[in-house]
Design a protein around this motif. Structure first.
Motif, PDB file in Angstrom:
ATOM      1  N   THR A  20      87.386  61.626  39.026  1.00 55.10           N
ATOM      2  CA  THR A  20      86.145  61.916  38.405  1.00 55.10           C
ATOM      3  C   THR A  20      86.303  61.371  36.983  1.00 55.10           C
ATOM      4  OG1 THR A  20      85.868  63.994  39.789  1.00 55.10           O
ATOM      5  CG2 THR A  20      84.471  63.740  37.836  1.00 55.10           C
ATOM      6  N   LEU A  21      87.192  61.737  36.115  1.00 50.96           N
ATOM      7  CA  LEU A  21      87.385  61.099  34.708  1.00 50.96           C
ATOM      8  C   LEU A  21      87.388  59.596  34.735  1.00 50.96           C
ATOM      9  CD1 LEU A  21      87.812  61.607  31.893  1.00 50.96           C
ATOM     10  CD2 LEU A  21      90.331  61.723  32.162  1.00 50.96           C
ATOM     11  N   GLN A  22      88.010  58.945  35.715  1.00 49.91           N
ATOM     12  CA  GLN A  22      87.862  57.440  35.856  1.00 49.91           C
ATOM     13  C   GLN A  22      86.435  57.119  36.123  1.00 49.91           C
ATOM     14  OE1 GLN A  22      90.540  55.142  36.018  1.00 49.91           O
ATOM     15  NE2 GLN A  22      88.739  53.623  35.996  1.00 49.91           N
ATOM     16  N   ASN A  82      81.638  54.172  34.370  1.00 53.78           N
ATOM     17  CA  ASN A  82      80.177  54.381  34.503  1.00 53.78           C
ATOM     18  C   ASN A  82      79.757  54.401  33.058  1.00 53.78           C
ATOM     19  OD1 ASN A  82      80.046  56.855  34.002  1.00 53.78           O
ATOM     20  ND2 ASN A  82      79.489  57.292  35.969  1.00 53.78           N
ATOM     21  N   GLY A  83      80.592  54.387  32.028  1.00 53.46           N
ATOM     22  CA  GLY A  83      80.227  54.723  30.598  1.00 53.46           C
ATOM     23  C   GLY A  83      79.675  56.140  30.097  1.00 53.46           C
ATOM     24  N   THR A  84      79.855  56.962  31.011  1.00 53.86           N
ATOM     25  CA  THR A  84      79.591  58.464  30.749  1.00 53.86           C
ATOM     26  C   THR A  84      80.496  58.947  29.636  1.00 53.86           C
ATOM     27  OG1 THR A  84      79.056  58.918  32.973  1.00 53.86           O
ATOM     28  CG2 THR A  84      79.448  61.022  31.498  1.00 53.86           C
ATOM     29  N   LYS A 105      97.678  54.013  28.341  1.00 53.04           N
ATOM     30  CA  LYS A 105      97.172  55.528  28.133  1.00 53.04           C
ATOM     31  C   LYS A 105      96.089  55.526  27.631  1.00 53.04           C
ATOM     32  CE  LYS A 105      98.902  59.588  26.423  1.00 53.04           C
ATOM     33  NZ  LYS A 105     100.061  60.721  27.217  1.00 53.04           N
ATOM     34  N   MET A 106      95.135  56.289  28.256  1.00 57.07           N
ATOM     35  CA  MET A 106      93.860  56.431  27.729  1.00 57.07           C
ATOM     36  C   MET A 106      93.676  57.802  26.747  1.00 57.07           C
ATOM     37  SD  MET A 106      92.411  54.163  29.518  1.00 57.07           S
ATOM     38  CE  MET A 106      92.943  53.441  31.023  1.00 57.07           C
ATOM     39  N   PHE A 107      92.845  57.530  25.513  1.00 58.56           N
ATOM     40  CA  PHE A 107      92.434  58.577  24.627  1.00 58.56           C
ATOM     41  C   PHE A 107      91.073  58.712  24.348  1.00 58.56           C
ATOM     42  CE2 PHE A 107      96.584  57.051  23.634  1.00 58.56           C
ATOM     43  CZ  PHE A 107      97.415  58.214  23.757  1.00 58.56           C
ATOM     44  N   TYR A 108      90.678  60.217  24.175  1.00 60.58           N
ATOM     45  CA  TYR A 108      89.189  60.490  24.192  1.00 60.58           C
ATOM     46  C   TYR A 108      89.043  61.101  22.756  1.00 60.58           C
ATOM     47  CZ  TYR A 108      89.818  59.569  29.010  1.00 60.58           C
ATOM     48  OH  TYR A 108      90.126  58.909  30.258  1.00 60.58           O
ATOM     49  N   LYS A 109      87.868  61.107  22.099  1.00 59.27           N
ATOM     50  CA  LYS A 109      87.799  61.506  20.827  1.00 59.27           C
ATOM     51  C   LYS A 109      87.209  62.837  21.078  1.00 59.27           C
ATOM     52  CE  LYS A 109      86.219  57.787  17.891  1.00 59.27           C
ATOM     53  NZ  LYS A 109      84.997  57.354  17.309  1.00 59.27           N
TER      54      LYS A 109
END
Length: 93
Positions: free
Chosen positions: A55-57, A62-64, A73-77
């Motif tokens: 779901t995170l992918q 989709n730019g959500t 590695k992915m990082f999120y603010k």
């Protein structure tokens, strides 16, 4: 094994330059660590949102949810997660 001889003065100059370099790297890394504490990885985001990795992918695709990638590695603010949730989250979680 090859032996190379250099003047003591040259060796001392190289040592001073390396020490300045090491100090600068410590300063940069220390500042970076503080900045990274405001970012979350995939596992953190999945836990906070109660979603699967897939779901995170989809959110990324989709730019959500905006993200940054370093190597693989992915990082999120934290602020982007808060905007998605519509409220402030506990950063210690």
């Amino acid at each position: 094994m090859e032996i190379i001889a250099i003047e003591k003065k040259t060796l001392e100059t190289i040592q001073r330059a390396f020490e300045r370099f090491a100090v600068r790297m410590d300063e940069l890394c220390t500042g970076h660590t503080k900045q990274l504490s405001k970012w979350l990885d995939n596992e953190d985001v999945c836990r906070l949102l109660g979603i699967s990795k897939r779901t995170l992918q989809t959110y990324r695709d989709n730019g959500t949810l905006p993200y940054s990638q370093i190597n693989h590695k992915m990082f999120y603010k934290v602020s982007d997660i808060e905007a998605l949730l519509g409220h402030t989250i506990d950063k210690a979680a």
